[in-house]
Design a protein around this motif. Structure first.
Motif, mmCIF file in Angstrom:
data_model
loop_
_atom_site.group_PDB
_atom_site.id
_atom_site.type_symbol
_atom_site.label_atom_id
_atom_site.label_comp_id
_atom_site.label_asym_id
_atom_site.label_seq_id
_atom_site.Cartn_x
_atom_site.Cartn_y
_atom_site.Cartn_z
ATOM 1 N N VAL A 108 0.868 -1.172 0.000
ATOM 2 C CA VAL A 108 0.000 0.000 0.000
ATOM 3 C C VAL A 108 0.908 1.225 0.000
ATOM 4 O O VAL A 108 1.746 1.393 0.886
ATOM 5 N N LEU A 138 -1.544 -1.255 -4.054
ATOM 6 C CA LEU A 138 -2.672 -0.345 -3.899
ATOM 7 C C LEU A 138 -2.125 1.064 -3.719
ATOM 8 O O LEU A 138 -1.384 1.347 -2.771
ATOM 9 N N LEU A 238 -12.712 2.174 -6.588
ATOM 10 C CA LEU A 238 -11.394 1.612 -6.863
ATOM 11 C C LEU A 238 -11.296 1.222 -8.333
ATOM 12 O O LEU A 238 -12.264 0.753 -8.929
ATOM 13 N N GLY A 240 -9.001 -1.211 -10.904
ATOM 14 C CA GLY A 240 -8.036 -2.302 -10.964
ATOM 15 C C GLY A 240 -7.521 -2.484 -12.370
ATOM 16 O O GLY A 240 -8.291 -2.455 -13.338
ATOM 17 N N PRO A 268 -8.452 5.623 -5.730
ATOM 18 C CA PRO A 268 -7.410 4.602 -5.547
ATOM 19 C C PRO A 268 -7.318 3.662 -6.746
ATOM 20 O O PRO A 268 -8.305 3.391 -7.434
ATOM 21 N N ILE A 270 -5.493 -0.131 -7.892
ATOM 22 C CA ILE A 270 -4.781 -1.332 -7.497
ATOM 23 C C ILE A 270 -4.290 -2.054 -8.742
ATOM 24 O O ILE A 270 -5.025 -2.172 -9.725
#
Length: 274
Positions: A108, A138, A238, A240, A268, A270
């Motif tokens: 993270v 992340l 999020l 991805g 965020p 990831i």
């Protein structure tokens, strides 16, 4: 998720990432490895005899330890096992080696956001962490009072080499009870029909028991812009993406998606290694 690595320089961005790591650690009973990297000639220090020909290095080492102690007293870390780690070299290799040494499940990291991934607190090598990490990374841009993921955009070209990353994304989504929005972005230079795209996605997810998902074909001027615009449309918590290691970030759609996606996303992100 048993062990989370958080690189830090004790900045506000680093603390934002640590707070999110703590929110992930508590429900999973995970441990946090807090890593500080020092850009000083630490190889000249004898850690056993505490004697140094470089007093400045010893001073900064003690200062880092004091900052660790202060951070450990934070309320948000209460009840979490946190390990203090200091590395001598400010390179992405130290993070990669730390992941192997401590059997890390996830990194993270904090980021300054729109200033670019090269402005991450650990320096210009941070982009290499995102690009080459063997474990999910992340990237946290902002302060989060609570880290809740209800809507998770997973962008891909849905080719077979991404299947393993999708499994990891599903595991992450299931831990939050999140809905995955499967996203394929169509561009003028790399266009397939909606029917073809849906068939590819259905084939890609066949055999998976996870059923809390939506299928989305989105047209835009670029893949990066399509991901950002779609994520805004669904108010995603999020994003991805998959990475191809040394080849760069998110090499899907038969090309390379630039680091701008991570730089410019306000939410965020990831990444999962293919």
């Amino acid at each position: 998720m048993n062990r989370i690595l958080v690189p830090t320089d004790f900045s506000e961005q680093a603390e934002n990432a640590l707070k999110v790591a703590a929110m992930l650690a508590k429900p999973n009973n995970a441990e946090i490895y807090l890593l500080h990297m020092m850009e000083i000639p630490m190889q000249q220090i004898d850690p056993i005899n505490a004697h140094s020909d470089v007093p400045e290095a010893l001073f900064f080492m003690k200062l880092a330890h004091k900052k660790f102690e202060d951070l450990m007293d934070s309320d948000f870390l209460e009840g979490i096992t946190v390990h203090e780690t200091v590395k001598a070299d400010l390179t992405f290799n130290e993070i990669k080696e730390a992941c192997k040494e401590f059997n890390i499940d996830m990194i993270v990291m904090g980021s300054h956001g729109a200033k670019g991934i090269k402005e991450m607190f650990v320096g210009s090598n941070a982009e290499k962490v995102v690009r080459t990490s063997e474990v999910p990374v992340l990237v946290i841009k902002n302060k989060h009072q609570s880290f809740i993921v209800n809507d998770f955009v997973f962008a891909s070209d849905f080719k077979n080499d991404n299947r393993e990353t999708y499994k990891q994304a599903v595991q992450f989504a299931e831990s939050f009870g999140a809905r995955i929005h499967l996203l394929m972005v169509n561009t003028a230079s790399n266009f397939i029909t909606t029917i073809e795209a849906k068939e590819r996605i259905h084939d890609f997810i066949s055999g998976q028991s996870f059923d809390n998902y939506s299928i989305n074909i989105y047209n835009d001027i670029s893949v990066e812009q399509g991901i950002l615009n779609f994520s805004k449309d669904v108010n995603a918590d999020l994003i991805g993406i998959s990475t191809h290691g040394r080849q760069g970030i998110a090499h899907f759609f038969n090309g390379s998606i630039s680091e701008d996606l991570v730089n410019h996303a306000k939410r965020p992100v990831i990444t999962f290694k293919i």
